[in-house]
Design an enzyme around this catalytic site. Structure first.
Site, short mmCIF file in Angstrom:
data_model
loop_
_atom_site.label_atom_id
_atom_site.label_comp_id
_atom_site.label_asym_id
_atom_site.label_seq_id
_atom_site.Cartn_x
_atom_site.Cartn_y
_atom_site.Cartn_z
N ILE A 7 0.85 -1.19 0.00
CA ILE A 7 0.00 0.00 0.00
C ILE A 7 0.89 1.24 0.00
CG2 ILE A 7 -1.84 1.28 1.17
CD1 ILE A 7 -2.70 -1.25 2.54
N THR A 8 0.76 2.08 -1.02
CA THR A 8 1.55 3.31 -1.04
C THR A 8 0.86 4.35 -0.15
OG1 THR A 8 0.45 4.35 -2.94
CG2 THR A 8 2.27 2.84 -3.42
N GLY A 9 1.66 5.18 0.51
CA GLY A 9 1.09 6.22 1.36
C GLY A 9 0.29 5.64 2.51
N ALA A 10 0.83 4.60 3.15
CA ALA A 10 0.10 3.96 4.26
C ALA A 10 0.41 4.63 5.59
CB ALA A 10 0.42 2.47 4.31
N SER A 12 -0.72 7.54 6.61
CA SER A 12 -1.81 8.33 7.19
C SER A 12 -3.11 8.07 6.44
CB SER A 12 -1.48 9.84 7.16
OG SER A 12 -1.67 10.36 5.87
N GLY A 13 -4.19 8.66 6.95
CA GLY A 13 -5.47 8.67 6.25
C GLY A 13 -5.96 7.31 5.77
N TYR A 189 -4.53 18.34 -9.11
CA TYR A 189 -4.92 17.15 -8.33
C TYR A 189 -6.04 16.39 -9.03
CZ TYR A 189 -7.24 14.40 -4.70
OH TYR A 189 -7.85 13.38 -4.00
P1 NDP Z 1 -3.42 11.71 3.30
O1 NDP Z 1 -2.74 13.00 3.00
O2 NDP Z 1 -3.84 11.42 4.69
O3 NDP Z 1 -2.50 10.51 2.82
C1 NDP Z 1 -1.72 10.60 1.67
C2 NDP Z 1 -0.56 9.65 1.79
O4 NDP Z 1 0.26 9.78 0.62
C3 NDP Z 1 0.35 9.96 2.99
O5 NDP Z 1 0.73 8.73 3.56
C4 NDP Z 1 1.54 10.65 2.35
O6 NDP Z 1 2.77 10.45 3.03
C5 NDP Z 1 1.59 9.88 1.02
N1 NDP Z 1 2.44 10.57 0.05
C6 NDP Z 1 2.35 11.84 -0.40
N2 NDP Z 1 3.36 12.10 -1.25
C7 NDP Z 1 4.11 10.97 -1.34
C8 NDP Z 1 5.29 10.62 -2.02
N3 NDP Z 1 5.94 11.49 -2.79
N4 NDP Z 1 5.77 9.36 -1.89
C9 NDP Z 1 5.15 8.47 -1.09
N5 NDP Z 1 4.03 8.75 -0.40
C10 NDP Z 1 3.52 9.99 -0.52
O7 NDP Z 1 -4.66 11.68 2.31
P2 NDP Z 1 -5.85 10.62 2.08
O8 NDP Z 1 -5.70 9.45 2.95
O9 NDP Z 1 -7.10 11.38 2.09
O10 NDP Z 1 -5.58 10.21 0.56
C11 NDP Z 1 -5.36 8.88 0.15
C12 NDP Z 1 -5.99 8.65 -1.21
O11 NDP Z 1 -7.40 8.82 -1.14
C13 NDP Z 1 -5.51 9.60 -2.29
O12 NDP Z 1 -5.30 8.86 -3.48
C14 NDP Z 1 -6.67 10.55 -2.47
O13 NDP Z 1 -6.71 11.08 -3.77
C15 NDP Z 1 -7.82 9.63 -2.20
N6 NDP Z 1 -9.08 10.25 -1.86
C16 NDP Z 1 -9.22 10.96 -0.70
C17 NDP Z 1 -10.44 11.52 -0.41
C18 NDP Z 1 -10.66 12.31 0.83
O14 NDP Z 1 -11.75 12.82 0.99
N7 NDP Z 1 -9.69 12.46 1.70
C19 NDP Z 1 -11.59 11.34 -1.30
C20 NDP Z 1 -11.31 10.58 -2.46
C21 NDP Z 1 -10.10 10.04 -2.71
P3 NDP Z 1 3.16 11.33 4.33
O15 NDP Z 1 2.41 10.69 5.46
O16 NDP Z 1 4.63 11.13 4.41
O17 NDP Z 1 2.72 12.74 4.07
#
Ligand code: NDP
Length: 314
Positions: A7-10, A12-13, A189
């Protein structure tokens, strides 16, 4: 055996909530592919994941070199790859100027689309080799890129145009948008999310039959509390969650959204390929329609070809 899911970006969120939901089933080992080790490790502990259920590995999607390095490192662990979840994203709604990835691509499209494009292309081989009964590749989409919805019609709307900016490398101060227009962080975005949804469908058309891999995208609901909105103005961050909860009723908690994505990872009922999943108000999943642009097969093909050149695959 346990399934292995990257899972990429795991850290947070949505990514973290999904990692937690999968780990809790006892059936998954999660590779948390993150740019910040300390944050990822701390995040895993904070949600109570136990050490044997996850591994943190370094991946910075804003560098194609880092993507290649991650793939090498993952292969060296000699674990099978059963599911890949492309989840990480950056969102810069208030940026006045573009910022750029290591290779000089505008940051949102460079990270959210091009980094994942290279990652998914390289790891497709690994997925294909796995003997797991239901191999899946998931690219997280969004309603905001879908101009056939109310949320997708809030300006600035996604529009890839004829991809002229992308084709010229997304690298200039004045050519940082896919359609060649002026820089707009919110639009960049949304454009990147349209790319994510087009890529999933193109992967499905090219590889589903040959590989048996299920390709899927989803809109998990509006998770108004995640870090995604960290760069937004404070008033927005204050009002957005209640607005989504009480007015649009599109709000979901991180936990619920994580459960939804975990379903797309492992639920036998969500094994169909080429689908963009959404959930209705009583939390049941359905196959949703994409907007005209986000389901345009011609554009998907062109996006594929241009992206291949930019990431060095063609
Ligand atoms: P968060 O900002 O909480 O999570 C984003 C994650 O991506 C973080 O873990 C962050 O890392 C990571 N990240 C950012 N840049 C990089 C990079 N260069 N390399 C590796 N990791 C990276 O946002 P969400 O959880 O909300 O978003 C997750 C997905 O859900 C996204 O694809 C978003 O488009 C989608 N989404 C979100 C919605 C919402 O309402 N929130 C609605 C619909 C879709 P770090 O922790 O280091 O910052």
């Amino acid at each position: 055996r346990k399934g292995t899911a990257v899972i990429t970006g795991a850290s947070s969120g949505l990514g973290l909530a999904t990692a937690k939901a999968l780990a809790e089933t006892g059936k998954w080992h999660v590779i948390m592919a993150c740019r910040n080790f300390l944050k990822a490790e701390k995040a895993a502990r904070s949600v109570g994941m136990s050490k044997e259920d996850y591994t943190v590995m370094h991946l910075d999607l804003a560098s194609l070199e880092s993507v290649r390095q991650f793939v090498d490192n993952f292969r060296r662990t000699e674990q099978p790859l059963d599911v890949l979840v492309c989840n990480a994203a950056v969102y810069q709604p208030t940026a006045k100027e573009p910022s750029f990835t290591a290779e000089g691509f505008e940051l949102s499209v460079g990270t959210n689309h091009l980094g994942h494009f290279l990652l998914s292309r390289l790891l497709l081989d690994d997925l294909q080799k796995s003997d797991y009964p239901s191999k899946r590749m998931i690219i997280v989409g969004s309603i905001t890129g879908n101009t056939n919805t109310l949320a997708g019609n809030v300006p600035p709307k996604a529009n890839l145009g004829d991809l002229r900016g992308l084709a010229s490398g997304l690298s200039g101060q004045n050519s940082s948008m896919i359609d060649g227009g002026e820089f707009d962080g919110a639009k960049a975005y949304k454009d990147s999310k349209v790319c994510n949804m087009l890529t999933m469908q193109e992967l499905h058309r090219r590889y589903h039959e040959e590989t048996g891999v299920t390709f899927a995208s989803l809109y998990p609901g509006c998770i108004a509390t995640t870090g995604l909105f960290r760069e937004h103005i404070p008033l927005f961050r204050l009002l957005f969650p209640p607005f989504q909860k009480y007015i649009t009723k599109g709000y979901v908690s991180e936990e619920e959204a994580g459960k939804r994505l975990a379903q797309v990872v492992s639920d036998p009922n969500l094994g169909k390929s080429g689908v963009y999943w959404s959930w209705n108000n009583n939390s049941s999943s359905f196959e949703n329609q994409l907007s005209k642009e986000a389901s345009d097969a011609e554009k998907a093909k062109k996006l594929w070809e241009v992206s291949e050149k930019l990431v060095g695959l063609a």
